[in-house]
Design a protein around this motif. Structure first.
Motif, PDB file in Angstrom:
ATOM      1  N   TRP A  81       0.843  -1.206   0.000  1.00 30.45           N
ATOM      2  CA  TRP A  81       0.000   0.000   0.000  1.00 30.45           C
ATOM      3  C   TRP A  81       0.871   1.246   0.000  1.00 30.45           C
ATOM      4  O   TRP A  81       0.545   2.242  -0.665  1.00 30.45           O
ATOM      5  N   LEU A  82       1.979   1.208   0.712  1.00 33.16           N
ATOM      6  CA  LEU A  82       2.896   2.348   0.703  1.00 33.16           C
ATOM      7  C   LEU A  82       3.467   2.582  -0.693  1.00 33.16           C
ATOM      8  O   LEU A  82       3.659   3.740  -1.114  1.00 33.16           O
ATOM      9  N   LEU A  83       3.737   1.505  -1.425  1.00 36.02           N
ATOM     10  CA  LEU A  83       4.206   1.657  -2.797  1.00 36.02           C
ATOM     11  C   LEU A  83       3.142   2.323  -3.665  1.00 36.02           C
ATOM     12  O   LEU A  83       3.461   3.169  -4.514  1.00 36.02           O
ATOM     13  N   SER A  84       1.880   1.949  -3.446  1.00 36.67           N
ATOM     14  CA  SER A  84       0.808   2.599  -4.207  1.00 36.67           C
ATOM     15  C   SER A  84       0.712   4.080  -3.864  1.00 36.67           C
ATOM     16  O   SER A  84       0.451   4.917  -4.738  1.00 36.67           O
ATOM     17  N   LEU A  85       0.950   4.413  -2.599  1.00 33.47           N
ATOM     18  CA  LEU A  85       0.951   5.819  -2.199  1.00 33.47           C
ATOM     19  C   LEU A  85       2.098   6.570  -2.865  1.00 33.47           C
ATOM     20  O   LEU A  85       1.933   7.713  -3.316  1.00 33.47           O
TER      21      LEU A  85
END
Length: 280
Positions: A81-85
């Motif tokens: 999810w952090l990568l998507s952010l």
């Protein structure tokens, strides 16, 4: 001259006395007022903290914390999810219209989140046999539904932390809740807490439906996850125009439907027996 001195004495001494009394009362009541303000701020802080993260914390300790493998998968999911952010932030910097329209930024953020949810699903499918061979006990051997549940919770918890941490910081003071903002909303902290809680739980059960839809090629479930994620995220844009109540209501209606759909997806025809076996 004596008349002037008398005039000065009559009016200066009482004023000075009142000023001294005022300073005395100020120093006496100031610590009490500071204590009261701090107490109210921290009551708001912990209340909103428990509202936003309480249900997810209970689910974590009841269903995830007992298995180390689950915790690792949950952390890895949060990293995705952090990568998507990160990708959303880079896209926001590259595409200039996104800087002016919040709705476009929210829409692309949802697209990137679902893309990385799919990438994490593909990673789990490739590593599933290896994870099963490394299981340290029977309780650590997880089915596909457990993998989906844990990955969804990782997505939701990390999103909740990033979305609500700044709000919690402001809720801790100094100051008290009750002042209206530009939209007339007097319950900003509490409304934000309910929204954060709903998105954490939605991501948890969206993960179950998304993974099951890909496993069984039931793409209607995948479409449901993407569409409801997009709708609930775009509705939060209405929070700037007195649409907070509608946004919260829709979020919890969607959450109720999603929980029921995930429940029947996991339990199937055997009902609670499958659910109990899943979290053994």
């Amino acid at each position: 001259e004596r008349a002037n001195e008398g005039f000065f004495f009559r009016f200066s001494v009482p004023s000075l006395s009142k000023f001294i009394l005022f300073l005395n009362s100020l120093f006496f009541f100031a610590p009490q007022w500071a204590y009261l303000t701090a107490t109210m701020s921290y009551m708001t802080f912990f209340g909103c903290l428990f509202v936003s993260f309480g249900p997810a914390t209970c689910l974590f300790f009841l269903t995830v914390a007992k298995n180390p493998q689950d915790i690792i998968l949950m952390i890895a999911s949060g990293f995705f999810w952090l990568l998507s952010l990160l990708v959303s932030a880079l896209w926001w910097l590259i595409v200039s219209p996104l800087k002016k329209e919040l709705a476009f930024a929210a829409a692309f953020s949802v697209v990137f989140q679902e893309l990385f949810r799919y990438l994490y699903y593909r990673l789990l499918k490739k590593a599933e046999s290896g994870m099963l061979s490394l299981a340290i006990s029977d309780n650590s051997v997880m089915g596909s539904h457990k993998l989906a549940y844990v990955s969804g919770m990782g997505f939701g918890v990390v999103q909740g932390i990033f979305a609500y941490t700044n709000v919690l910081k402001e809720a801790s003071g100094p100051g008290v809740v009750g002042l209206t903002d530009s939209t007339g909303d007097e319950y900003f902290f509490l409304n934000s807490a309910f929204l954060a809680c709903s998105f954490i739980l939605l991501h948890t059960f969206w993960g179950v439906l998304f993974h099951d839809g890909l496993n069984t090629k039931s793409y209607l479930k995948v479409a449901y996850v993407v569409v409801t994620h997009m709708a609930t995220s775009l509705l939060t844009v209405l929070n700037d125009s007195n649409g907070t109540a509608a946004s919260i209501a829709v979020n919890y209606v969607v959450l109720a439907i999603t929980v029921m759909a995930a429940f029947f997806t996991v339990t199937g025809r055997k009902g609670m027996h499958n659910l109990n076996a899943l979290f053994k």
